[in-house]
Scaffold this motif. Structure first.
Motif, PDB file in Angstrom:
ATOM      1  N   ALA A  26       0.934  -0.992  -0.097  1.00 55.25           N
ATOM      2  CA  ALA A  26       0.284   0.000   0.267  1.00 55.25           C
ATOM      3  C   ALA A  26       0.662   1.411  -0.036  1.00 55.25           C
ATOM      4  O   ALA A  26       0.090   2.723  -0.772  1.00 55.25           O
ATOM      5  N   ALA A  27       1.977   1.203   0.612  1.00 55.73           N
ATOM      6  CA  ALA A  27       3.034   2.291   0.645  1.00 55.73           C
ATOM      7  C   ALA A  27       3.096   2.762  -0.430  1.00 55.73           C
ATOM      8  O   ALA A  27       4.057   3.515  -1.432  1.00 55.73           O
ATOM      9  N   LYS A  28       3.861   1.583  -1.455  1.00 56.30           N
ATOM     10  CA  LYS A  28       4.090   1.912  -2.996  1.00 56.30           C
ATOM     11  C   LYS A  28       3.237   2.382  -3.245  1.00 56.30           C
ATOM     12  O   LYS A  28       3.826   3.335  -4.467  1.00 56.30           O
ATOM     13  N   ARG A  29       2.184   1.448  -3.279  1.00 55.37           N
ATOM     14  CA  ARG A  29       1.501   2.505  -4.261  1.00 55.37           C
ATOM     15  C   ARG A  29       0.642   3.575  -4.264  1.00 55.37           C
ATOM     16  O   ARG A  29       0.245   4.353  -5.529  1.00 55.37           O
ATOM     17  N   ALA A  30       0.156   4.447  -2.800  1.00 56.15           N
ATOM     18  CA  ALA A  30       0.408   5.717  -2.676  1.00 56.15           C
ATOM     19  C   ALA A  30       1.118   6.291  -2.671  1.00 56.15           C
ATOM     20  O   ALA A  30       1.479   7.586  -3.365  1.00 56.15           O
TER      21      ALA A  30
ATOM     22  N   LEU B 149       1.272  -2.693 -14.254  1.00 53.82           N
ATOM     23  CA  LEU B 149       2.454  -2.666 -13.606  1.00 53.82           C
ATOM     24  C   LEU B 149       2.425  -3.880 -13.519  1.00 53.82           C
ATOM     25  O   LEU B 149       1.911  -4.183 -12.320  1.00 53.82           O
ATOM     26  N   LEU B 150       3.502  -4.750 -13.797  1.00 46.62           N
ATOM     27  CA  LEU B 150       3.696  -6.152 -13.227  1.00 46.62           C
ATOM     28  C   LEU B 150       5.380  -5.546 -12.034  1.00 46.62           C
ATOM     29  O   LEU B 150       6.418  -5.361 -12.242  1.00 46.62           O
ATOM     30  N   TRP B 151       5.334  -5.713 -10.587  1.00 47.44           N
ATOM     31  CA  TRP B 151       5.612  -5.307  -9.584  1.00 47.44           C
ATOM     32  C   TRP B 151       7.198  -6.486  -9.537  1.00 47.44           C
ATOM     33  O   TRP B 151       6.486  -7.258  -9.354  1.00 47.44           O
ATOM     34  N   GLN B 152       7.986  -6.416  -9.505  1.00 48.51           N
ATOM     35  CA  GLN B 152       9.482  -7.382  -9.744  1.00 48.51           C
ATOM     36  C   GLN B 152       9.819  -6.745  -8.661  1.00 48.51           C
ATOM     37  O   GLN B 152      10.937  -7.803  -8.814  1.00 48.51           O
ATOM     38  N   GLY B 153       9.662  -6.252  -7.512  1.00 50.33           N
ATOM     39  CA  GLY B 153      10.469  -6.106  -6.384  1.00 50.33           C
ATOM     40  C   GLY B 153      10.944  -5.257  -5.932  1.00 50.33           C
ATOM     41  O   GLY B 153      11.410  -4.114  -7.624  1.00 50.33           O
TER      42      GLY B 153
ATOM     43  N   LYS C 208      -2.440  -3.396  -7.368  1.00 51.42           N
ATOM     44  CA  LYS C 208      -1.693  -3.633  -8.080  1.00 51.42           C
ATOM     45  C   LYS C 208      -1.613  -1.943  -8.756  1.00 51.42           C
ATOM     46  O   LYS C 208      -2.102  -1.082  -7.828  1.00 51.42           O
ATOM     47  N   LEU C 209      -0.787  -1.224  -9.035  1.00 51.95           N
ATOM     48  CA  LEU C 209      -0.804  -0.197 -10.051  1.00 51.95           C
ATOM     49  C   LEU C 209      -1.233  -0.368 -11.579  1.00 51.95           C
ATOM     50  O   LEU C 209      -0.602  -1.110 -12.369  1.00 51.95           O
ATOM     51  N   ARG C 210      -1.749   0.419 -12.415  1.00 53.96           N
ATOM     52  CA  ARG C 210      -1.783   0.395 -13.583  1.00 53.96           C
ATOM     53  C   ARG C 210      -1.094   1.594 -14.582  1.00 53.96           C
ATOM     54  O   ARG C 210      -1.473   2.642 -13.524  1.00 53.96           O
TER      55      ARG C 210
ATOM     56  N   GLY D  65       6.868  13.642 -25.330  1.00 56.35           N
ATOM     57  CA  GLY D  65       5.332  15.146 -24.942  1.00 56.35           C
ATOM     58  C   GLY D  65       4.335  13.979 -24.831  1.00 56.35           C
ATOM     59  O   GLY D  65       3.309  13.841 -25.660  1.00 56.35           O
ATOM     60  N   LEU D  66       4.528  13.977 -23.641  1.00 58.84           N
ATOM     61  CA  LEU D  66       3.576  12.843 -23.457  1.00 58.84           C
ATOM     62  C   LEU D  66       3.346  12.693 -21.210  1.00 58.84           C
ATOM     63  O   LEU D  66       4.468  12.557 -20.853  1.00 58.84           O
ATOM     64  N   THR D  67       2.337  12.202 -21.418  1.00 57.30           N
ATOM     65  CA  THR D  67       2.004  12.226 -19.369  1.00 57.30           C
ATOM     66  C   THR D  67       1.378  10.431 -19.847  1.00 57.30           C
ATOM     67  O   THR D  67       0.431  10.347 -20.115  1.00 57.30           O
ATOM     68  N   LEU D  68       2.414   9.788 -18.460  1.00 57.53           N
ATOM     69  CA  LEU D  68       1.135   9.342 -17.640  1.00 57.53           C
ATOM     70  C   LEU D  68       1.159   8.218 -16.604  1.00 57.53           C
ATOM     71  O   LEU D  68       1.718   9.029 -16.246  1.00 57.53           O
ATOM     72  N   ARG D  69      -0.412   8.587 -16.844  1.00 59.26           N
ATOM     73  CA  ARG D  69      -0.766   8.186 -14.863  1.00 59.26           C
ATOM     74  C   ARG D  69      -0.754   7.359 -14.648  1.00 59.26           C
ATOM     75  O   ARG D  69      -1.537   5.880 -15.166  1.00 59.26           O
ATOM     76  N   ILE D  70      -0.173   7.168 -13.633  1.00 62.78           N
ATOM     77  CA  ILE D  70       0.032   5.904 -12.913  1.00 62.78           C
ATOM     78  C   ILE D  70      -1.449   5.638 -11.518  1.00 62.78           C
ATOM     79  O   ILE D  70      -1.236   7.341 -11.078  1.00 62.78           O
ATOM     80  N   GLU D  71      -1.883   4.475 -11.778  1.00 65.86           N
ATOM     81  CA  GLU D  71      -2.963   5.027 -10.689  1.00 65.86           C
ATOM     82  C   GLU D  71      -3.036   3.432  -9.456  1.00 65.86           C
ATOM     83  O   GLU D  71      -2.621   2.561  -9.938  1.00 65.86           O
ATOM     84  N   GLU D  72      -3.939   3.599  -8.300  1.00 62.59           N
ATOM     85  CA  GLU D  72      -4.098   2.118  -7.682  1.00 62.59           C
ATOM     86  C   GLU D  72      -5.347   1.136  -8.467  1.00 62.59           C
ATOM     87  O   GLU D  72      -6.294   1.335  -9.775  1.00 62.59           O
TER      88      GLU D  72
END
Length: 109
Positions: free
Chosen positions: A26-30, A68-72, A53-55, A42-49
């Motif tokens: 949870a701390a990493k997701r936040a 997003l597949l977390w590898q550690g 996981k994250l998307r 020239g783009l923006t990437l939104r990371i959301e919970e």
């Protein structure tokens, strides 16, 4: 590009990378949620919970959301191509995208 990589792996008898898909604490997701601007692209990437996981949501025409597949540690891979790597800074203010032999830095807005 993928075909060339497959040929090199076959000729050199290299294993195919198998991405992990670990639940993200949870701390990493936040910490990593937000919009990252890639000035060079020239783009923006939104990371959301998304659950545990994250998307990623690209803001380019026709780009689909991807997990997003977390590898550690700080390392994630894109679900659409595990060779696409995203490495976050420890403070979550930047992410480095490794794709197609290039390195692109996204800074949190």
């Amino acid at each position: 590009d993928n075909l060339a990589k497959a040929i090199v792996r076959a000729v050199l008898d290299l294993p195919v990378f198998e991405a992990k898909d670990l639940p993200v604490p949870a701390a990493k997701r936040a910490l990593y949620q937000g919009d990252y601007a890639f000035a060079d692209l020239g783009l923006t990437l939104r990371i959301e919970e998304k659950g545990e996981k994250l998307r990623g949501l690209g803001q380019a025409d026709g780009q689909q959301p991807f997990d997003l597949l977390w590898q550690g540690e700080l390392d994630f891979r894109a679900s659409f191509d595990p060779e696409v790597r995203l490495v976050f800074s420890a403070d979550g203010k930047e992410v480095v995208l490794h794709q197609g032999g290039g390195l692109f830095v996204g800074r949190r807005k």
